[in-house]
Motif scaffolding. Structure first.
Motif, PDB file in Angstrom:
ATOM      1  N   ILE A  82      34.118  29.580  54.252  1.00 37.80           N
ATOM      2  CA  ILE A  82      35.317  30.263  53.799  1.00 37.80           C
ATOM      3  C   ILE A  82      35.826  29.545  52.558  1.00 37.80           C
ATOM      4  N   VAL A  83      35.813  30.246  51.429  1.00 38.04           N
ATOM      5  CA  VAL A  83      36.288  29.689  50.168  1.00 38.04           C
ATOM      6  C   VAL A  83      37.810  29.716  50.146  1.00 38.04           C
ATOM      7  N   SER A  84      38.391  30.853  50.544  1.00 38.62           N
ATOM      8  CA  SER A  84      39.844  30.950  50.677  1.00 38.62           C
ATOM      9  C   SER A  84      40.171  31.911  51.814  1.00 38.62           C
ATOM     10  N   PRO A  85      41.114  31.551  52.678  1.00 40.70           N
ATOM     11  CA  PRO A  85      41.483  32.428  53.791  1.00 40.70           C
ATOM     12  C   PRO A  85      42.250  33.652  53.279  1.00 40.70           C
ATOM     13  N   PHE A  86      42.523  34.594  54.170  1.00 45.06           N
ATOM     14  CA  PHE A  86      43.269  35.781  53.773  1.00 45.06           C
ATOM     15  C   PHE A  86      44.600  35.389  53.150  1.00 45.06           C
ATOM     16  N   GLN A  87      44.860  35.983  51.992  1.00 44.06           N
ATOM     17  CA  GLN A  87      46.119  35.785  51.269  1.00 44.06           C
ATOM     18  C   GLN A  87      46.598  37.138  50.780  1.00 44.06           C
ATOM     19  N   ASP A  88      47.916  37.310  50.712  1.00 44.36           N
ATOM     20  CA  ASP A  88      48.483  38.549  50.186  1.00 44.36           C
ATOM     21  C   ASP A  88      48.156  38.687  48.710  1.00 44.36           C
ATOM     22  N   THR A  89      47.872  39.918  48.286  1.00 47.26           N
ATOM     23  CA  THR A  89      47.623  40.208  46.874  1.00 47.26           C
ATOM     24  C   THR A  89      48.831  40.943  46.299  1.00 47.26           C
ATOM     25  N   HIS A  90      48.903  40.997  44.986  1.00 45.52           N
ATOM     26  CA  HIS A  90      50.009  41.719  44.357  1.00 45.52           C
ATOM     27  C   HIS A  90      49.817  43.232  44.411  1.00 45.52           C
ATOM     28  N   TRP A  91      48.669  43.714  44.878  1.00 42.95           N
ATOM     29  CA  TRP A  91      48.448  45.156  44.973  1.00 42.95           C
ATOM     30  C   TRP A  91      48.562  45.659  46.406  1.00 42.95           C
ATOM     31  N   GLY A  92      49.145  44.840  47.308  1.00 41.10           N
ATOM     32  CA  GLY A  92      49.478  45.321  48.644  1.00 41.10           C
ATOM     33  C   GLY A  92      48.425  45.187  49.719  1.00 41.10           C
ATOM     34  N   THR A  93      47.461  44.321  49.529  1.00 42.90           N
ATOM     35  CA  THR A  93      46.445  44.075  50.558  1.00 42.90           C
ATOM     36  C   THR A  93      46.386  42.573  50.839  1.00 42.90           C
ATOM     37  N   GLN A  94      45.471  42.188  51.697  1.00 42.40           N
ATOM     38  CA  GLN A  94      45.143  40.781  51.925  1.00 42.40           C
ATOM     39  C   GLN A  94      43.693  40.598  51.502  1.00 42.40           C
ATOM     40  N   GLU A  95      43.395  39.442  50.908  1.00 47.89           N
ATOM     41  CA  GLU A  95      42.025  39.198  50.459  1.00 47.89           C
ATOM     42  C   GLU A  95      41.576  37.801  50.865  1.00 47.89           C
ATOM     43  N   MET A  96      40.324  37.717  51.269  1.00 49.55           N
ATOM     44  CA  MET A  96      39.682  36.462  51.672  1.00 49.55           C
ATOM     45  C   MET A  96      38.386  36.357  50.891  1.00 49.55           C
ATOM     46  N   THR A  97      37.950  35.151  50.563  1.00 48.47           N
ATOM     47  CA  THR A  97      36.640  34.985  49.932  1.00 48.47           C
ATOM     48  C   THR A  97      35.778  34.064  50.779  1.00 48.47           C
ATOM     49  N   ARG A  99      31.505  32.418  50.980  1.00 47.77           N
ATOM     50  CA  ARG A  99      30.300  32.123  50.190  1.00 47.77           C
ATOM     51  C   ARG A  99      29.079  32.327  51.070  1.00 47.77           C
ATOM     52  N   ASP A 100      28.083  33.056  50.528  1.00 46.93           N
ATOM     53  CA  ASP A 100      26.846  33.274  51.287  1.00 46.93           C
ATOM     54  C   ASP A 100      25.921  32.067  51.123  1.00 46.93           C
ATOM     55  N   PRO A 101      24.818  32.009  51.878  1.00 45.92           N
ATOM     56  CA  PRO A 101      23.925  30.840  51.826  1.00 45.92           C
ATOM     57  C   PRO A 101      23.333  30.550  50.442  1.00 45.92           C
ATOM     58  N   ASP A 102      23.306  31.558  49.549  1.00 47.10           N
ATOM     59  CA  ASP A 102      22.769  31.346  48.202  1.00 47.10           C
ATOM     60  C   ASP A 102      23.842  31.002  47.179  1.00 47.10           C
ATOM     61  N   GLY A 103      25.075  30.852  47.627  1.00 48.01           N
ATOM     62  CA  GLY A 103      26.156  30.441  46.745  1.00 48.01           C
ATOM     63  C   GLY A 103      26.973  31.560  46.121  1.00 48.01           C
ATOM     64  N   ARG A 104      26.642  32.823  46.428  1.00 47.04           N
ATOM     65  CA  ARG A 104      27.434  33.943  45.896  1.00 47.04           C
ATOM     66  C   ARG A 104      28.748  34.038  46.658  1.00 47.04           C
ATOM     67  N   VAL A 105      29.810  34.401  45.933  1.00 53.48           N
ATOM     68  CA  VAL A 105      31.121  34.551  46.551  1.00 53.48           C
ATOM     69  C   VAL A 105      31.392  36.039  46.794  1.00 53.48           C
ATOM     70  N   TRP A 106      31.877  36.351  48.003  1.00 56.89           N
ATOM     71  CA  TRP A 106      32.173  37.724  48.414  1.00 56.89           C
ATOM     72  C   TRP A 106      33.651  37.821  48.753  1.00 56.89           C
ATOM     73  N   SER A 107      34.236  38.975  48.431  1.00 55.35           N
ATOM     74  CA  SER A 107      35.632  39.233  48.762  1.00 55.35           C
ATOM     75  C   SER A 107      35.699  40.158  49.969  1.00 55.35           C
ATOM     76  N   LEU A 108      36.622  39.854  50.872  1.00 60.17           N
ATOM     77  CA  LEU A 108      36.907  40.704  52.027  1.00 60.17           C
ATOM     78  C   LEU A 108      38.355  41.162  51.877  1.00 60.17           C
ATOM     79  N   GLN A 109      38.591  42.467  52.037  1.00 60.60           N
ATOM     80  CA  GLN A 109      39.933  43.014  51.822  1.00 60.60           C
ATOM     81  C   GLN A 109      40.400  43.745  53.061  1.00 60.60           C
ATOM     82  N   ALA A 110      41.654  43.482  53.454  1.00 59.62           N
ATOM     83  CA  ALA A 110      42.253  44.117  54.622  1.00 59.62           C
ATOM     84  C   ALA A 110      43.631  44.659  54.247  1.00 59.62           C
ATOM     85  N   PRO A 111      44.097  45.661  54.975  1.00 60.03           N
ATOM     86  CA  PRO A 111      45.460  46.128  54.716  1.00 60.03           C
ATOM     87  C   PRO A 111      46.464  45.040  55.076  1.00 60.03           C
ATOM     88  N   LYS A 112      47.603  45.100  54.460  1.00 59.27           N
ATOM     89  CA  LYS A 112      48.662  44.120  54.724  1.00 59.27           C
ATOM     90  C   LYS A 112      49.370  44.454  56.011  1.00 59.27           C
TER      91      LYS A 112
END
Length: 112
Positions: A82-97, A99-112
């Motif tokens: 987990i690069v960053s846990p769920f945090q509120d965004t300024h566009w009204g959602t929550q986002e978490m990042t 990292r996969d085993p190859d080092g790519r970063v992925w974003s996960l988005q959930a409703p607030k």
């Protein structure tokens, strides 16, 4: 609960107008445009595109965003980086990042 597939593709560009026209020529329609050189486009029921203009000093980038129905119910395997846990965004959602085993970063988005 796990992710529900790709929700969005976030793109940055040096020219919002040209990028929007390019994707419209590919069949995307403009959902909305902001007052700061960004906007959302769709082409059918798949992931939406959100494009934002950035200064010339920043390289254009692309980020895939996976959909999560409920941030509190998400169950990740213990080994997920987990690069960053769920945090509120300024566009009204929550986002978490994460990292996969190859080092790519992925974003996960959930409703607030």
């Amino acid at each position: 609960m796990k992710t529900e597939g790709v929700e969005a593709i976030f793109l940055t560009t040096h020219n919002w107008g040209k990028s929007a026209k390019f994707f419209q020529s590919l069949g995307y329609t403009l959902d909305f445009e902001t007052d700061h050189n960004s906007g959302q486009l769709r082409n059918g029921p798949g992931p939406y595109l959100f494009i934002a203009e950035v200064p010339a000093s920043e390289p254009p980038a692309m980020r895939l965003v996976m959909k999560v129905a409920d941030a509190k119910a998400l169950q990740l395997d213990p080994g997920v980086d987990i690069v960053s846990p769920f945090q509120d965004t300024h566009w009204g959602t929550q986002e978490m990042t994460v990292r996969d085993p190859d080092g790519r970063v992925w974003s996960l988005q959930a409703p607030k």
